[in-house]
Design an enzyme around this catalytic site. Structure first.
Site, mmCIF file in Angstrom:
data_model
loop_
_atom_site.group_PDB
_atom_site.id
_atom_site.type_symbol
_atom_site.label_atom_id
_atom_site.label_comp_id
_atom_site.label_asym_id
_atom_site.label_seq_id
_atom_site.Cartn_x
_atom_site.Cartn_y
_atom_site.Cartn_z
ATOM 1 N N GLU A 346 2.454 -1.118 -2.434
ATOM 2 C CA GLU A 346 3.592 -1.161 -1.507
ATOM 3 C C GLU A 346 3.611 -0.020 -0.489
ATOM 4 O O GLU A 346 4.605 0.696 -0.369
ATOM 5 C CB GLU A 346 4.909 -1.125 -2.300
ATOM 6 C CG GLU A 346 5.074 -2.306 -3.212
ATOM 7 C CD GLU A 346 6.412 -2.306 -3.944
ATOM 8 O OE1 GLU A 346 7.054 -3.357 -3.940
ATOM 9 O OE2 GLU A 346 6.811 -1.267 -4.511
ATOM 10 N N VAL A 347 2.538 0.158 0.254
ATOM 11 C CA VAL A 347 2.539 1.200 1.278
ATOM 12 C C VAL A 347 3.182 0.627 2.544
ATOM 13 O O VAL A 347 2.750 -0.389 3.073
ATOM 14 C CB VAL A 347 1.106 1.691 1.572
ATOM 15 C CG1 VAL A 347 1.138 2.843 2.566
ATOM 16 C CG2 VAL A 347 0.417 2.106 0.282
#
Ligand code: NAG
Ligand code: NAG
Ligand code: NAG
Ligand code: NAG
Length: 551
Positions: A346-347
């Site tokens: 989840e960047v």
């Protein structure tokens, strides 16, 4: 300890008293197949179900009983791991009765079993070692006269065998401890059977972590995936960078894990055959890191000026990699396990996009607007750093999805999507030759009305389209309990016995799928956890012979 027989008798008595009108049928629970009372399973209360079990119609009394080392055992009285386990299981089997005073059966006749002999068969018992993904966890248990024998190549199998033995002990109708003649041959289906706890969204006191390691052992889980830090807080007290928890923990003294705390968790786990794999998730999920480590995070821009907020780790500064080298060098010495989990999920690219220095770097590297390439640039460097510490790594699936070059022994942790998507992901990851483990169907922080353990029980990590070779790359799975809505007040009942469903899926044979038999055994197993002081929540309307008495 619970007694399957007494429990069943009580249920039957209750049923007759009410003219077979079960008032535990809850009209609200419309899920098909759930509206039923607990019945006796032929496997009594064994959980997870061993690979091979034979229980005979022949019972022995356990009036004066001892657990001892077999003469031939390679681990003698100097193996404190085993001596500790003997004491623990003796207490679980007889502790309660002993406190109530000895109860002798009024019946005479049945034979007495006086000893369980524990025999470690391999020359190296691994008594003083750490469990690993290749540990031999198998054991064989024979309950017969003149004494019961538990044989295991290593101490890890012996620990599981002691748990199984304790599950076979019951009280007869007069309250006397008994056990039936039994033969068991057992080993896990998967090598990696984990629980993820999150100590960042909420700080988890040591006591709660230890209680859950204890409960994991009752369910034959063998990996504690410690999601120790995240955006919200940084409770890990680093010797090299103490300011990380000084600034980043919820409280710098009361809400941190000191080196002594971490040591205690690791040793408590080791004594139960449980590995401790820490997760230090980067480059996203790092807001709390930024508080104590200047210039680690990317400054976000609003127009041409810094907005004052920060994004993921700044991947374009050399100082970032200097910091990571020192940090992971420490981690590699603090945590003995061969693996560390590096996150990578989840960047959010918004902040990177806003920052002109990052833009310039992207241009120089020829990345265009493909921020996945920048993420890969960072992860690649991080993986090189961790490789120099001689650790293997686990990473969340995005790192694979984004095409980062990985070492062949990397473990890809699948967590996203619906069933079709995660099965497709498992197929893709294994066809690329990587080992993998599954968590998608086992996000136990998601709760709903009814018996949601059915879904957890039915999911199988090897159910995807792939060759036998691909299926072999599946090393197991993990049940995850993320911490947004969970702290010490509700963690244990939310996790157990729902995680027990995952435990059986990961331990028992693939064809152990009878949900009714599972319900019967799990109901008794849950009451056993309660009798051992663990506030495991009920599966459905029912009662336990020994109810939870509160704190
Ligand atoms: C244990 O043995 C008794 C006879 O002593 C028998 O009634 C009972 O069914 C047996 N239990 C199991 C699970 O086989
Ligand atoms: C960062 O490190 C690289 C390689 O060691 C070096 O070429 C570069 O000049 C360094 N950049 C800065 C700003 O120090
Ligand atoms: C798996 O790979 C196929 C073929 O490249 C692709 O179409 C599919 O989307 C991938 N599955 C997932 C979950 O990414
Ligand atoms: C396997 O592939 C077949 C045919 O492509 C498809 O119908 C089925 O749903 C797939 N099964 C899984 C578990 O992905």
């Amino acid at each position: 300890m619970i007694t399957a027989l007494k429990f069943t008798l009580l249920l039957l008595a209750l049923a007759f008293a009410q003219g077979l009108h079960y008032n535990y049928i809850d009209e609200l629970d419309k899920e098909a197949g759930t509206v039923r009372a607990v019945q006796a399973s032929q496997y009594v209360s064994l959980w997870p179900l061993p690979q091979k079990v034979k229980i005979l119609d022949l019972s022995f009394k356990l009036t004066s009983f001892n657990i001892v080392d077999a003469k031939e055992s390679s681990a003698g009285s100097s193996c404190s791991l085993l001596q500790d386990a003997y004491r623990r299981y003796y207490e679980y089997m007889f502790g309660i009765a002993k406190r109530q005073g000895p109860r002798k059966s009024r019946l005479t006749g049945p034979s007495e079993l006086t000893e369980l002999q524990v025999w470690i068969t391999s020359p190296d018992s691994e008594c003083d070692g750490y469990p690993s993904v290749t540990s031999d966890e198998s054991y064989e248990l024979s309950v017969d006269l003149p004494y019961a024998v538990l044989k295991a190549p290593k101490v890890w199998g012996a620990l599981h065998g002691l748990e199984t033995f304790s599950q076979l002990v019951y009280e007869d109708q007069y309250g006397a401890k008994s056990i039936n003649s039994t033969a068991i041959s057992d080993f896990p289906r998967f090598a990696h059977r984990g629980i993820l706890l999150d100590s960042s969204r909420h700080f988890l006191p040591l006591k709660v972590i230890l209680a859950n390691l204890e409960t994991m052992a009752m369910n034959k889980f063998n990996v504690f995936h410690w999601h120790i830090v995240d955006d919200q807080s940084f409770p890990y007290l680093s010797r090299t960078f103490p300011q990380l928890s000084q600034q980043g923990a919820y409280h710098p003294y009361t809400h941190v894990y000191t080196p002594a705390d971490v040591k205690m968790v690791i040793e408590f786990g080791r004594l139960r055959g449980i590995r401790v794999v820490p997760e230090f998730d980067t480059p996203g999920h790092t807001q709390s890191w930024g508080k104590g480590q200047k210039d680690l995070l990317t400054p976000c821009y609003s127009g041409s000026k810094p907005s004052g907020s920060f994004g993921p780790v700044n991947p374009i500064l050399n100082t970032t990699y200097d910091f990571m080298s020192q940090f992971f060098k420490e981690i590699s010495t603090v945590f003995p396990d061969a693996y560390v989990h590096l996150g990578g999920d989840e960047v959010d690219f918004t902040c990177w996009k806003s920052n002109p220095d990052i833009q310039k770097f992207m241009d120089q590297q020829g990345y265009g607007q493909d921020y996945k390439k920048l993420e890969s640039f960072y992860i690649q460097k991080l993986l090189d750093i961790v490789t120099t510490t001689h650790k293997g790594y686990m990473i969340w699936q995005e790192v694979f999805d984004n095409g980062v070059k990985l070492k062949p022994d990397t473990l890809i942790h699948v967590w996203k999507g619906n069933q079709e998507q995660y099965q497709s992901e498992m197929a893709n990851v294994t066809s690329a030759g990587y080992k993998t483990l599954l968590s998608t169907p086992w996000y136990l922080n998601r709760i709903s009305y009814g018996q949601d353990w059915h879904g957890h029980y039915k999911a199988d990590p090897q159910d995807f389209n792939g060759t036998e070779e691909q299926k072999k790359l599946v090393i197991g799975g993990e049940a995850c309990l993320w911490g947004e809505y969970v702290d010490a007040t509700n963690l244990t009942p939310r996790l157990w016995p729902r995680a027990s469903a995952v435990a059986e899926r990961l331990w028992s044979a693939k064809d152990v799928t009878d949900i009714n038999d599972a319900f019967n055994r799990l109901s008794v197993h849950r009451c056993r956890m309660v009798a051992r002081g663990i506030p495991a929540e009920p599966l459905f309307s029912s009662y336990c012979p020994r109810e939870y008495k509160g704190i």
